[in-house]
Scaffold this motif. Structure first.
Motif, PDB file in Angstrom:
ATOM      1  N   ILE A   3      56.945   0.038 -30.318  1.00  0.00           N
ATOM      2  CA  ILE A   3      57.813  -1.136 -30.456  1.00  0.00           C
ATOM      3  C   ILE A   3      58.983  -1.070 -29.474  1.00  0.00           C
ATOM      4  N   LEU A   4      59.551   0.113 -29.293  1.00  0.00           N
ATOM      5  CA  LEU A   4      60.688   0.264 -28.380  1.00  0.00           C
ATOM      6  C   LEU A   4      60.311  -0.021 -26.929  1.00  0.00           C
ATOM      7  N   GLU A  24      62.480 -10.587 -29.276  1.00  0.00           N
ATOM      8  CA  GLU A  24      61.625 -11.330 -30.200  1.00  0.00           C
ATOM      9  C   GLU A  24      60.305 -10.599 -30.434  1.00  0.00           C
ATOM     10  N   GLY A  25      59.760 -10.010 -29.371  1.00  0.00           N
ATOM     11  CA  GLY A  25      58.516  -9.257 -29.493  1.00  0.00           C
ATOM     12  C   GLY A  25      58.681  -8.037 -30.371  1.00  0.00           C
ATOM     13  N   ARG A  26      59.814  -7.332 -30.199  1.00  0.00           N
ATOM     14  CA  ARG A  26      60.081  -6.147 -31.027  1.00  0.00           C
ATOM     15  C   ARG A  26      60.266  -6.549 -32.481  1.00  0.00           C
ATOM     16  N   ARG A  27      60.995  -7.643 -32.703  1.00  0.00           N
ATOM     17  CA  ARG A  27      61.236  -8.097 -34.079  1.00  0.00           C
ATOM     18  C   ARG A  27      59.938  -8.489 -34.763  1.00  0.00           C
ATOM     19  N   THR A  50      55.877  -6.714 -39.196  1.00  0.00           N
ATOM     20  CA  THR A  50      54.557  -6.527 -39.828  1.00  0.00           C
ATOM     21  C   THR A  50      54.489  -5.253 -40.659  1.00  0.00           C
ATOM     22  N   CYS A  51      55.465  -4.363 -40.497  1.00  0.00           N
ATOM     23  CA  CYS A  51      55.385  -3.091 -41.238  1.00  0.00           C
ATOM     24  C   CYS A  51      56.663  -2.737 -41.998  1.00  0.00           C
ATOM     25  N   THR A  52      57.689  -3.612 -42.000  1.00  0.00           N
ATOM     26  CA  THR A  52      58.925  -3.286 -42.706  1.00  0.00           C
ATOM     27  C   THR A  52      58.720  -3.162 -44.218  1.00  0.00           C
ATOM     28  N   SER A  53      57.934  -4.078 -44.803  1.00  0.00           N
ATOM     29  CA  SER A  53      57.687  -4.029 -46.250  1.00  0.00           C
ATOM     30  C   SER A  53      57.009  -2.721 -46.633  1.00  0.00           C
TER      31      SER A  53
END
Length: 315
Positions: free
Chosen positions: A223-224, A230-233, A238-241
């Motif tokens: 991700i970094l 916007e792409g990183r966010r 998709t995996c924060t939950s």
């Protein structure tokens, strides 16, 4: 030993020291239990009914929801019954069965969370080969392995715990039968069983946690490298939950099972199990539904279809 009476039932003390709060606690935990069940049933229904969600990610989420329905049903109904009962008793066989299924389903959740982390790793780090790597056969194999390994792990712990003689106190200082409080009631040397809990349980739990951690290290690294904010966010959303669920589940589980038994306190024995047996499973459907745009969109589509069918029936 000859003059001692063998224990034939256990008393689940739980919150029995708060008699004035029994009715209030019953209403509170009944509300949590019903909301958790309805939330997970809704997730299962939506992911089955909406073809847009027939992907590996939502297949694993459906498995987690089914697991949580079973997981909480092992302990919470008995706790609710005890809030209204005069004696909070459970038979010896009932205690063994409750412990077995609780540890089994908790172990399955460990490995299933690791599988879900691996799924997100493949989706983010290797998106072009995602459908090839996470094929239907692979998904079913991963889920089946999680269930089999979890129940085998629990069988080892249950056998070693209940082969011990229980002939002194029968008061379990929790609202359900769990390994640490049950072992504390044995009237024989529990060193082997406690070492088994620490070593085998630690290897199983830490192994699953390590696989999850490795997946997230790779995910964060990928991700970094994304150039746009916007792409990183979007990738991280998709995996924060799942990440929040992992922190809650492993944090409370490791604190309960992998700390020295000498550090146990009565308050901790009562409160910590509430978090990993009731609160965390209740939060799971909220985290996976309210924070998920695809789930919300699927829910709206299902509601629109239901309204159309209702209008057609009325006509």
């Amino acid at each position: 030993m000859k003059n001692q009476t063998r224990v034939v039932e256990f008393l689940l003390l739980g919150f029995s020291s708060l008699p004035e709060l029994q009715l209030g606690l019953f209403v509170l935990f009944l509300s949590l239990y019903l909301s958790m069940q309805m939330g997970n049933i809704l997730i299962v229904t939506i992911t089955l009914a909406d073809h847009h969600l027939h992907t590996p990610m939502y297949f694993f989420l459906r498995q987690l929801s089914l697991l949580e329905i079973c997981y909480t049903s092992v302990t919470v109904p008995k706790m609710l019954a005890n809030f209204l009962a005069e004696r909070n008793a459970i038979s010896f066989a009932g205690c063994a069965a409750q412990l077995y299924f609780f540890i089994a389903l908790g172990s399955v959740e460990c490995t299933l969370l690791a599988v879900m982390a691996y799924d997100r790793f493949v989706a983010i780090c290797n998106p072009l080969c995602y459908s090839l790597i996470m094929s239907r056969m692979v998904c079913y194999s991963l889920v089946t392995s999680s269930w089999i390994s979890g129940f085998l792990n629990s069988m080892i712990h249950t056998i070693f715990a209940f082969r011990l003689p229980f002939c002194a106190s029968n008061e379990v200082k929790q609202f359900f039968c769990d390994i640490p409080p049950v072992l504390n009631l044995a009237c024989a040397d529990t060193h082997t069983s406690k070492m088994l809990l620490f070593v085998v349980g630690g290897l199983y739990g830490f192994g699953s946690f390590l696989l999850t951690l490795i997946s997230y290290v790779q995910i964060i690294s990928a991700i970094l490298k994304i150039r746009t904010t916007e792409g990183r966010r979007k990738a991280f959303s998709t995996c924060t939950s799942h990440l929040i669920v992992v922190v809650l589940f492993y944090g409370t589980s490791f604190f309960m099972y992998l700390r020295p038994t000498s550090s146990y306190s009565l308050d901790q024995e009562k409160l910590i199990p509430v978090f990993y047996a009731v609160v965390t499973p209740t939060l799971n459907p909220i985290l996976y539904s309210l924070r998920n745009k695809e789930m919300n969109a699927a829910l709206r589509r299902m509601l629109r279809k239901s309204m159309v069918c209702y209008r057609n029936i009325k006509k």
